[in-house]
Design a protein around this motif. Structure first.
Motif, mmCIF file in Angstrom:
data_model
loop_
_atom_site.group_PDB
_atom_site.id
_atom_site.type_symbol
_atom_site.label_atom_id
_atom_site.label_comp_id
_atom_site.label_asym_id
_atom_site.label_seq_id
_atom_site.Cartn_x
_atom_site.Cartn_y
_atom_site.Cartn_z
ATOM 1 N N THR A 75 0.826 -1.213 0.000
ATOM 2 C CA THR A 75 0.000 0.000 0.000
ATOM 3 C C THR A 75 0.860 1.262 0.000
ATOM 4 O O THR A 75 0.369 2.352 -0.284
ATOM 5 C CB THR A 75 -0.918 0.022 1.239
ATOM 6 O OG1 THR A 75 -0.146 -0.336 2.402
ATOM 7 C CG2 THR A 75 -2.065 -0.957 1.081
ATOM 8 N N VAL A 76 2.149 1.113 0.321
ATOM 9 C CA VAL A 76 3.069 2.251 0.310
ATOM 10 C C VAL A 76 3.760 2.367 -1.047
ATOM 11 O O VAL A 76 3.901 3.464 -1.595
ATOM 12 C CB VAL A 76 4.135 2.112 1.428
ATOM 13 C CG1 VAL A 76 5.157 3.245 1.341
ATOM 14 C CG2 VAL A 76 3.467 2.108 2.796
ATOM 15 N N THR A 77 4.178 1.225 -1.588
ATOM 16 C CA THR A 77 4.904 1.229 -2.866
ATOM 17 C C THR A 77 3.993 1.519 -4.056
ATOM 18 O O THR A 77 4.466 1.835 -5.144
ATOM 19 C CB THR A 77 5.592 -0.124 -3.097
ATOM 20 O OG1 THR A 77 4.589 -1.156 -3.175
ATOM 21 C CG2 THR A 77 6.558 -0.450 -1.960
ATOM 22 N N GLY A 78 2.692 1.383 -3.871
ATOM 23 C CA GLY A 78 1.759 1.584 -4.973
ATOM 24 C C GLY A 78 1.435 0.313 -5.723
ATOM 25 O O GLY A 78 0.643 0.320 -6.678
ATOM 26 N N GLU A 79 2.030 -0.799 -5.271
ATOM 27 C CA GLU A 79 1.756 -2.090 -5.905
ATOM 28 C C GLU A 79 0.279 -2.457 -5.753
ATOM 29 O O GLU A 79 -0.284 -3.174 -6.578
ATOM 30 C CB GLU A 79 2.656 -3.165 -5.285
ATOM 31 C CG GLU A 79 2.588 -4.516 -5.960
ATOM 32 C CD GLU A 79 3.510 -5.533 -5.313
ATOM 33 O OE1 GLU A 79 3.383 -6.722 -5.656
ATOM 34 O OE2 GLU A 79 4.352 -5.153 -4.475
ATOM 35 N N MET A 80 -0.332 -1.954 -4.670
ATOM 36 C CA MET A 80 -1.756 -2.182 -4.439
ATOM 37 C C MET A 80 -2.392 -0.844 -4.084
ATOM 38 O O MET A 80 -1.913 -0.137 -3.187
ATOM 39 C CB MET A 80 -1.959 -3.192 -3.307
ATOM 40 C CG MET A 80 -3.395 -3.639 -3.106
ATOM 41 S SD MET A 80 -3.479 -4.941 -1.834
ATOM 42 C CE MET A 80 -5.111 -5.599 -2.139
ATOM 43 N N SER A 81 -3.455 -0.476 -4.756
ATOM 44 C CA SER A 81 -4.097 0.814 -4.505
ATOM 45 C C SER A 81 -4.835 0.795 -3.177
ATOM 46 O O SER A 81 -5.231 -0.265 -2.677
ATOM 47 C CB SER A 81 -5.069 1.149 -5.633
ATOM 48 O OG SER A 81 -6.197 0.292 -5.597
ATOM 49 N N ALA A 82 -5.040 1.979 -2.630
ATOM 50 C CA ALA A 82 -5.788 2.093 -1.380
ATOM 51 C C ALA A 82 -7.206 1.565 -1.548
ATOM 52 O O ALA A 82 -7.746 0.902 -0.654
ATOM 53 C CB ALA A 82 -5.806 3.549 -0.923
#
Length: 294
Positions: A75-82
């Motif tokens: 959730t920090v790296t952007g690999e998974m959206s919020a």
């Protein structure tokens, strides 16, 4: 794809909670185990915990980026959206609570909901970021799993459930303070007011010793009240006393505080795992005739 959906639920936390849920369930069952009820309780609460962890990851994105141990979360790296993480968490929560509502008891569902609201709503959204008492508030949610397991069998919050709630809540405090000491720079960088950062490591060391001492006394209430036997008492005495001695080593001169805190943290897991297993196997066949609290 599966990896990021799994990682956002914090599998290590789920596994730790599974052990304590099973311990509470088997303690209350006293040898008369309903396998389907146990499966429903374990899966249901695991999904509820997974839901809380996923939503916590969404809430904590801004502070996770400042901490070395959390800045690689998906959730920090952007690999998974919020949005994806939040939707995943909500779905897990709906299914988890659905299982608990369908197959367990009102008392079990109440405490699962209580822990969920405390962790996601009170702790994650406010207390963790704003108060030194965040650890104490978070400890209440961390103490819920064995109570849910216990209440799934008994259907009521009695003295045994109360002892479990207090016992596991007390255990959370030195466990969490030890993490905050060896991750001091992380918490400081993120501006999280845990006790070592907000009021100093010396005060945190005193609190660790005090909480372990009180915890060791509360643990004894299970055999004293007739819920467990001599084997549990032996395991509790040995592991809790050893944990207390380990905590007292923090007052030695020239001690490596980081290494000491890691040892206190690691042994906290050994202690609570051993006690969860011991209470699952060394139960008294007849329940004590103690009043139901609710």
């Amino acid at each position: 794809m599966f990896r990021r959906y799994l990682s956002v639920t914090k599998p290590g936390i789920i596994m730790g909670n599974l052990i304590s849920v099973a311990g509470g369930f088997l303690l209350a069952s006293r040898g008369d185990v309903d396998p389907w009820l146990m499966i429903a309780t374990l899966i249901g609460l695991s999904l509820v915990v997974a839901s809380g962890c996923a939503i916590n990851n969404v809430i904590d994105r801004d502070i996770d980026v400042a901490m070395a141990r959390t800045r690689t979360r998906v959730t920090v790296t952007g690999e998974m959206s919020a949005f994806a993480a939040l939707s995943h968490g909500v779905l897990l929560g709906v299914v988890g609570f659905g299982l608990l509502i369908a197959y367990t008891t009102q008392a079990a569902v109440f405490f699962a909901a209580f822990g969920y609201v405390i962790y996601v709503g009170v702790y994650s959204l406010y207390m963790k970021r704003n108060s030194v008492y965040g650890t104490f508030v978070g400890s209440l949610s961390g103490a819920v799993p064995p109570v849910v397991g216990y209440c799934a069998v008994t259907g009521q919050f009695d003295m045994g459930a109360l002892i479990l709630l207090v016992m596991f809540s007390l255990w959370q405090m030195p466990h969490s303070y030890a993490i905050a000491i060896f991750r001091f720079k992380d918490y400081q960088a993120a501006g999280i007011p845990v006790l070592p950062v907000a009021q100093g490591i010396d005060k945190a060391k005193r609190h660790i010793v005090l909480y372990i001492a009180v915890y060791a006394l509360v643990v004894m209430l299970l055999p004293i009240s007739g819920y467990t036997g001599a084997a549990f008492m032996a395991v509790a005495c040995i592991t809790s006393f050893w944990w207390l001695l380990m905590a007292l080593r923090g007052y030695r001169r020239n001690i490596d505080l980081t290494g000491w805190a890691r040892q206190v943290f690691a042994f906290s897991i050994v202690n609570i795992t051993a006690l969860s297993i011991a209470m699952a196997v060394d139960y008294h066949s007849a329940a004590p005739q103690l009043f139901a609290l609710i």
